[in-house]
Design an enzyme around this catalytic site. Structure first.
Site, mmCIF file in Angstrom:
data_model
loop_
_atom_site.group_PDB
_atom_site.id
_atom_site.type_symbol
_atom_site.label_atom_id
_atom_site.label_comp_id
_atom_site.label_asym_id
_atom_site.label_seq_id
_atom_site.Cartn_x
_atom_site.Cartn_y
_atom_site.Cartn_z
ATOM 1 C CE LYS A 1 -14.986 -2.334 -0.917
ATOM 2 N NZ LYS A 1 -14.733 -2.251 0.541
ATOM 3 C CE LYS B 1 -8.091 -8.310 -4.031
ATOM 4 N NZ LYS B 1 -7.751 -8.420 -2.615
ATOM 5 C CE LYS C 1 -4.436 -1.435 1.877
ATOM 6 N NZ LYS C 1 -5.436 -1.250 2.923
HETATM 7 P P1 AMP Z 1 -11.347 -5.065 0.556
HETATM 8 O O1 AMP Z 1 -12.253 -4.759 -0.615
HETATM 9 O O2 AMP Z 1 -9.915 -5.230 0.118
HETATM 10 O O3 AMP Z 1 -11.561 -4.166 1.738
HETATM 11 O O4 AMP Z 1 -11.735 -6.535 1.049
HETATM 12 C C1 AMP Z 1 -12.860 -6.844 1.837
HETATM 13 C C2 AMP Z 1 -13.054 -8.348 1.853
HETATM 14 O O5 AMP Z 1 -13.399 -8.839 0.539
HETATM 15 C C3 AMP Z 1 -11.811 -9.146 2.274
HETATM 16 O O6 AMP Z 1 -12.218 -10.262 3.070
HETATM 17 C C4 AMP Z 1 -11.206 -9.642 0.972
HETATM 18 O O7 AMP Z 1 -10.485 -10.843 1.130
HETATM 19 C C5 AMP Z 1 -12.465 -9.848 0.112
HETATM 20 N N1 AMP Z 1 -12.152 -9.576 -1.315
HETATM 21 C C6 AMP Z 1 -11.787 -8.376 -1.837
HETATM 22 N N2 AMP Z 1 -11.600 -8.459 -3.179
HETATM 23 C C7 AMP Z 1 -11.833 -9.762 -3.512
HETATM 24 C C8 AMP Z 1 -11.800 -10.483 -4.763
HETATM 25 N N3 AMP Z 1 -11.500 -9.893 -5.913
HETATM 26 N N4 AMP Z 1 -12.109 -11.812 -4.723
HETATM 27 C C9 AMP Z 1 -12.436 -12.413 -3.559
HETATM 28 N N5 AMP Z 1 -12.480 -11.793 -2.352
HETATM 29 C C10 AMP Z 1 -12.192 -10.483 -2.320
#
Ligand code: AMP
Ligand code: TRP
Length: 337
Positions: free
Chosen positions: A203, A200, A117
């Site tokens: 967001k 991936k 990050k």
């Molecule tokens: P974040 O969007 O990084 O805050 O992630 C929030 C949750 O969503 C976490 O548990 C991540 O592991 C899961 N997550 C985020 N992006 C993905 C993705 N592309 N595929 C599967 N799980 C995801």
């Protein structure tokens, strides 16, 4: 499909930033809903973690409510379980401070998420981003939670949580914090970007075309799937045929995850066909799963007073568990009580 633990104290957190997408739903929210059937669950909107990078104040407040609404719409039962925003329970910040003093700088320097990050310009980032994992350890241990459902990317933070717990127990010669097990479902699919199957779904990607957001309309979902990158070969009938075909793999993975089928059985059904029939079927199943969540979310967001009340009640229930634990930790380290 998942082998879900039972009888545990489950804690997990999600940052209330951006609009949650299909990856968040399949990788996090849907598992949270499944796990609550057989465990006591504490789910936290980690607004304090969000603050480690710049947040517009009004947007952060709005997205905290929106994220709560999406989780409730997806099936989190706030009567039987706990849903709250982190900053409403002061025990997190207090325990995090103690952990800042337990964890070693050398441990922080090994955290790969910080390195990713912060990138090259580490000096310009907030000190909060650096000690972020200590706050996460405090989130978990304030409840003596022993099961933490997270994505693969959080494994190192759970290991750090255990290191902190062990050092605390060792330094103060007391068996106080339990060992924490991460719960990373093996079957949990990593969902990739619709425009680039090697990235991936995220967001933070500037273009929303690569992700299906949980508030997308039926038409937006259908159009994003129709325009998703594919390749010129027909779909294979066997899993080996997906090798070196990241976009095909991703679309098949999404279909399998959403319909709760195995990849093999999806390939048996669509093997030999071109992408167009398959994409239509995929768009249909996605619309069916997202529409009710989106509609319910809209209703909930229209009544912010009610959502705030639900979160406040969640915070009170969370505090009732965390307060005695953190108060005892404060006594153990020598604070007057
Ligand atoms: P974040 O969007 O990084 O805050 O992630 C929030 C949750 O969503 C976490 O548990 C991540 O592991 C899961 N997550 C985020 N992006 C993905 C993705 N592309 N595929 C599967 N799980 C995801
Ligand atoms: N760091 C987690 C993420 O980025 C979110 C989080 C904060 C969390 N505190 C937690 C997850 C405690 C599990 C337990 O996804």
């Amino acid at each position: 499909m998942l082998s879900i633990p039972s009888g545990k104290v489950v804690f997990s957190g999600i940052q209330p930033t951006g609009i949650p997408h299909l990856g968040n739903y399949l990788g996090a929210a849907r598992q949270w809903v499944d796990i609550q059937k057989s465990n006591q669950c504490i789910y936290c909107l980690v607004d304090m973690h969000a603050l480690t990078v710049w947040q517009d104040p009004q947007t952060l407040r709005q997205q905290t409510l929106e994220q709560a609404a999406i989780l409730i719409a997806a099936g989190i039962d706030t009567n039987k379980h706990i849903l709250f925003n982190q900053s409403a329970v002061t025990a997190h910040a207090r325990l995090a401070w103690i952990f800042n003093c337990v964890a070693r700088i050398g441990w922080m320097n090994r955290m790969t998420q910080f390195k990713d990050k912060a990138g090259k310009n580490r000096e310009a980032h907030s000190a909060g981003l650096y000690v972020y994992p200590n706050l996460m350890a405090a989130d978990i241990l304030a409840y003596k939670a022993n099961c933490v459902p997270v994505g693969e990317d959080q494994r190192q933070h759970i290991e750090l949580t255990n290191d902190i717990a062990q050092k605390f127990n060792h330094d103060y010669q007391i068996d106080f914090f339990p060992k924490v097990d991460e719960f990373i479902p093996k079957t949990s699919a990593k969902i990739m970007n619709l425009r680039d199957g090697t990235k991936k779904m995220s967001k933070s990607d500037p273009s929303a075309q690569g992700r299906i957001e949980m508030l997308d309309t039926d038409d937006e979902i259908a159009s994003k799937i129709k325009r998703a990158k594919s390749d010129s070969e027909p779909l294979p009938s066997e899993i080996e045929g997906l090798q070196n075909r990241p976009e095909a793999t991703n679309l098949i993975t999404i279909y399998a995850a959403v319909t709760d089928k195995s990849i093999e059985s999806v390939l048996q059904q669509y093997g030999g066909q071109g992408f167009s029939t398959f994409k239509t079927a995929l768009a249909d199943v996605l619309v069916e799963i997202i529409r009710p969540i989106r509609e319910e979310t809209k209703k909930l967001v229209a009544d912010p007073g009610h959502l705030k009340k639900v979160l406040k009640q969640g915070a009170e229930k969370a505090s009732a568990i965390a307060e005695p634990i953190v108060s005892e930790a404060e006594y153990i380290v020598g604070f007057l009580k």
